[in-house]
Design an enzyme around this catalytic site. Structure first.
Site, mmCIF file in Angstrom:
data_model
loop_
_atom_site.group_PDB
_atom_site.id
_atom_site.type_symbol
_atom_site.label_atom_id
_atom_site.label_comp_id
_atom_site.label_asym_id
_atom_site.label_seq_id
_atom_site.Cartn_x
_atom_site.Cartn_y
_atom_site.Cartn_z
ATOM 1 N N ASP A 273 0.865 -1.173 0.000
ATOM 2 C CA ASP A 273 0.000 0.000 0.000
ATOM 3 C C ASP A 273 0.908 1.232 0.000
ATOM 4 O O ASP A 273 2.120 1.137 0.203
ATOM 5 C CB ASP A 273 -0.974 -0.002 1.184
ATOM 6 C CG ASP A 273 -2.194 0.869 0.875
ATOM 7 O OD1 ASP A 273 -2.158 1.642 -0.109
ATOM 8 O OD2 ASP A 273 -3.195 0.791 1.598
HETATM 9 C C1 BGC Z 1 -5.008 3.285 -0.110
HETATM 10 C C2 BGC Z 1 -5.146 2.236 -1.186
HETATM 11 C C3 BGC Z 1 -5.030 2.876 -2.538
HETATM 12 C C4 BGC Z 1 -3.676 3.546 -2.624
HETATM 13 C C5 BGC Z 1 -3.387 4.172 -3.978
HETATM 14 C C6 BGC Z 1 -3.745 4.124 -0.305
HETATM 15 O O1 BGC Z 1 -3.724 5.225 0.531
HETATM 16 O O2 BGC Z 1 -4.997 2.670 1.148
HETATM 17 O O3 BGC Z 1 -6.362 1.560 -1.038
HETATM 18 O O4 BGC Z 1 -5.215 1.934 -3.551
HETATM 19 O O5 BGC Z 1 -3.614 4.555 -1.643
HETATM 20 O O6 BGC Z 1 -4.102 5.309 -4.194
#
Ligand code: BGC
Length: 746
Positions: free
Chosen positions: A285
């Site tokens: 993540d």
């Molecule tokens: C979120 C993810 C997301 C990623 C990319 C993160 O802050 O937890 O779910 O896909 O950002 O934007």
């Protein structure tokens, strides 16, 4: 003969696919042989968009570094770049400049629609309609692929029992059985049958794992759960996504039982890639590798890279620790090159499957983009999805549906004419103010006289994805006008709830009632005219005991996307008979949270007329609205269920009759209770559901099949077992309204 032809065709297709796969593996091996360690690490690095590629190259600083890194093969993927032209330009940098010309893979958060916005995932889940959910994901994929994208960071399959957690809007609610079916539908919708087609994209199941069990519902918080909950509640939807062929996974910000998910070898290497046989790749993540320093698990960025690579995190999203340290970690023997090779093989495999090696620009066709974005067929799909997502929570004295003419309607609430908030939280690619408002929907569908009054502003200033909105908690000047309009109306429609940016990432709430001054407005308007329908817009279950007690009709309208107002108006006017059922329990009081239908009985269940049993002394145990609950404009009656057992399977038969005056759709639900088990089982577990469409007066008999797949559970060693003994089966219209029959298996 037919069966023979079928098997023959199956063998032919499987052999062809095996041949294709073997060819891809050979190509990957050949490529890996040519790659330097630096280039391998490059494939494992993902950056977010950092400049307008169609403009001049950045002249200095970090962006210049990233620009040069793409050109020298040190980047394998980009996120947040979109548009056929922009993606082509960015892709060119990699393909035309790097030594091996390996294409980038472009990811984006395509969560509930792309340009044409669908209902938030929690709302879609209330439809219990796998076909519609799959179609919704398919439409999102078509538009995303038309904008040059190859990969979405969806579905989020995190089960959550805590309405305070802002990201419940992005999931399928509280139940692992429903959640698993939805995970499969969404993966199939995004990926289709052919990943290399220009209208499909790779899915990414997230967040692995237990992100939805953040303590006290506070986003990013620690998860500390037992093995039984992990195996039986958290993991099943992830497993379902793997079985549906999901090509990528994302790990998670949280730590689980002391180990940050990004460094969890058991979850990533042993379980997902090992036992479950997942052969796609895992992306971290955003920044979750470097965040392990703050977690107190990694000493610094280098240590974070070592822990992540060894645990099986294949791609670094925006931590920049692989690009900085991984080469050195391999050279110094801290990370085995076999781990790097395995990660790169997985990433290249998905790129091959997407067809990016055949034509890196295949998703970058501006004519196709123009034709497909906001296509009329997509509007139709999200409207259908939105109608199916609506849940009728209360309808006393049959206030609903409303007459279409001759009515003076006072439509009250800031959200009633809002064209932005219904787009929900994850609507990054959408255009502002493109949702149909409730006011527009109601006006276009009737000849009534509609007067709109805001009553109280929900917020002041602007509403953005990246900042908290400023909820109005003081200014109530408009209440007088709203009361006045209500007192002159035949019926009042109040549209109240949360703004789309009050749920989602980083948006946990400690109070889950109506935000701001809305409850005050509701009470004053109700005093003026109690002939009222309340339409809720919200990204989580709300605790609204006063409204539930007093307001005669309540419609759960979530954030329903581009077609929000049309969907809501068609329910209010009876053009569409609602059939949605809640995928998550609504508490009466935030202090009941976590509250969920599949709880354990405890040694002291109630209710009892004394002190010493499992309950509160100042609040009931009962929720406001239970899981699986939802009304219709007609009524349904269930016969007593009958059960026939054959070995370790059971057929459960029930007849459902539409006892009302109009046609309707019922979502019949089946729950089981394993009465005695080596690891205690919940008082109820959903194990089947069926959507039944019935004309007025009509009946239908349906049969649910229970097999070992439904009758077993995971023990505390993670092994799936089926134990002999007695089961209760409960069939009905919600988790709290069922008829029971029992049987045993040996
Ligand atoms: C979120 C993810 C997301 C990623 C990319 C993160 O802050 O937890 O779910 O896909 O950002 O934007």
């Amino acid at each position: 003969m037919k069966r023979f032809l079928f098997s023959f065709a199956f063998i032919l297709i499987s052999t062809f696919l095996m041949g294709q796969n073997a060819k891809i593996e050979q190509k990957i091996t050949k490529l890996l042989d040519q790659m330097t360690l630096e280039e391998k690490v490059g494939q494992m690095t993902q950056y977010s968009s950092f400049f307008d590629v169609t403009g001049p190259a950045p002249s200095g600083g970090d962006n210049k570094n990233k620009y040069d890194q793409i050109k020298t093969g040190q980047v394998g993927s980009m996120l947040n770049v979109r548009g056929a032209k922009q993606v082509r330009e960015m892709q060119k940098l990699a393909v035309e400049n790097t030594r091996l010309g390996i294409p980038l893979i472009f990811g984006y958060d395509v969560i509930h629609g792309h340009k044409t916005i669908a209902p938030i995932p929690l709302a879609e889940s209330a439809s219990w309609d796998m076909e519609a959910i799959q179609r919704s994901a398919e439409v999102a994929a078509i538009e995303a692929a038309a904008e040059g994208l190859n990969w979405t960071f969806a579905p989020m399959v995190d089960i959550s029992r805590d309405a305070r957690w802002g990201r419940v809007m992005e999931g399928a609610g509280e139940d692992p059985f429903l959640g698993s079916k939805i995970a499969k539908a969404r993966v199939q919708g995004f990926q289709g049958d052919d990943l290399s087609a220009t209208n499909t994209i790779a899915a990414c199941t997230k967040h692995f794992a237990a992100y939805g069990f953040a303590e006290s519902g506070k986003d990013y918080n620690t998860a500390d759960i037992g093995t039984s909950t992990l195996y039986n509640i958290v993991l099943p939807p992830f497993k379902a996504a793997v079985d549906a062929g999901c090509r990528t996974f994302m790990n998670s910000f949280n730590e689980l039982n002391g180990i940050p998910a990004t460094a969890d070898t058991y979850l990533q290497r042993d379980l997902l890639k090992g036992e479950w046989g997942f052969d796609g790749f895992i992306v971290s993540d955003w920044g979750s590798m470097i965040e392990m320093v703050a977690h107190g698990h990694a000493e610094d960025g280098k240590h974070a890279a070592e822990l992540s690579a060894n645990a099986g995190s294949d791609m670094d999203m925006e931590s920049h620790v692989y690009v900085k340290h991984l080469k050195n970690l391999v050279e110094s023997g801290k990370v085995d090159i076999a781990h790097v090779d395995d990660a790169v093989r997985r990433i290249l495999r998905v790129k091959f499957e997407l067809g990016l090696f055949d034509d890196p620009y295949k998703y970058c066709d501006e004519a196709r983009e123009k034709e497909l974005l906001y296509n009329a067929a997509h509007t139709e799909a999200v409207l259908d999805m939105a109608k199916k997502s609506i849940v009728l929570l209360k309808n006393e004295k049959n206030i609903l549906p409303l007459a279409k003419s001759g009515q003076k309607i006072a439509l009250i609430g800031d959200l009633a004419d809002d064209k932005n908030s219904p787009l929900g939280n994850w609507r990054l690619a959408s255009d502002n103010n493109t949702a149909v408002s409730v006011l527009e929907g109601m006006e276009s569908m009737s000849k009534n006289t509609i007067t709109h009054e805001t009553g109280v502003q929900l917020y002041s200033g602007d509403a953005f994805f990246h900042q908290h909105i400023n909820i109005n908690t003081t200014e109530a000047n408009g209440i007088g006008k709203a009361v006045e309009a209500a007192s002159q109306a035949d019926v009042v429609v109040m549209v109240l709830g949360e703004h789309g940016f009050q749920s989602g990432e980083g948006r946990s709430r400690a109070n889950i009632g109506l935000p701001g001054m809305q409850e005050e407005l509701l009470k004053m308007v109700y005093a003026a005219n109690p002939n009222m329908v309340l339409v809720l817009m919200n990204g989580r279950p709300l605790a609204i005991p006063w409204a539930a007690e007093n307001v005669p009709a309540i419609v759960e309208g979530w954030q329903l996307g581009s077609q929000s107002g049309n969907a809501i108006a068609s329910v209010l006017y009876g053009d569409y008979n609602p059939s949605g059922k809640l995928p998550m329990t609504f508490p009466r009081d935030v202090n009941q949270v976590p509250i969920y239908y599949n709880y354990k009985n405890t040694g002291r269940p109630g209710p009892k007329n004394e002190v010493f049993w499992s309950h509160y002394s100042d609040q009931t145990n009962a929720p406001l609205y239970p899981f699986g609950y939802g009304l219709s404009y007609t009524t349904f009656e269930y016969s007593e269920p009958k059960v026939t057992t054959m070995g370790r399977t059971a057929d459960v038969t029930v007849t459902i009759t539409n006892t009302g005056k109009v046609a309707g759709t019922e979502i019949a639900q089946l729950y089981i209770r394993d009465k005695v088990a080596s690891v205690t089982r919940p008082v109820k577990e959903l194990k089947g559901f069926e959507k039944v469409v019935l004309e007025a007066g009509a009946s239908k008999t349906i049969t649910f099949k229970l097999t070992e797949q439904e009758l077993g559970f995971y023990n505390n060693q993670g092994k799936y077992i089926v134990e002999a003994g007695q089961f209760d089966v409960m069939v009905g219209t919600s988790s709290a309204d069922t008829k029971k029959v029992s049987f045993s298996i040996k």
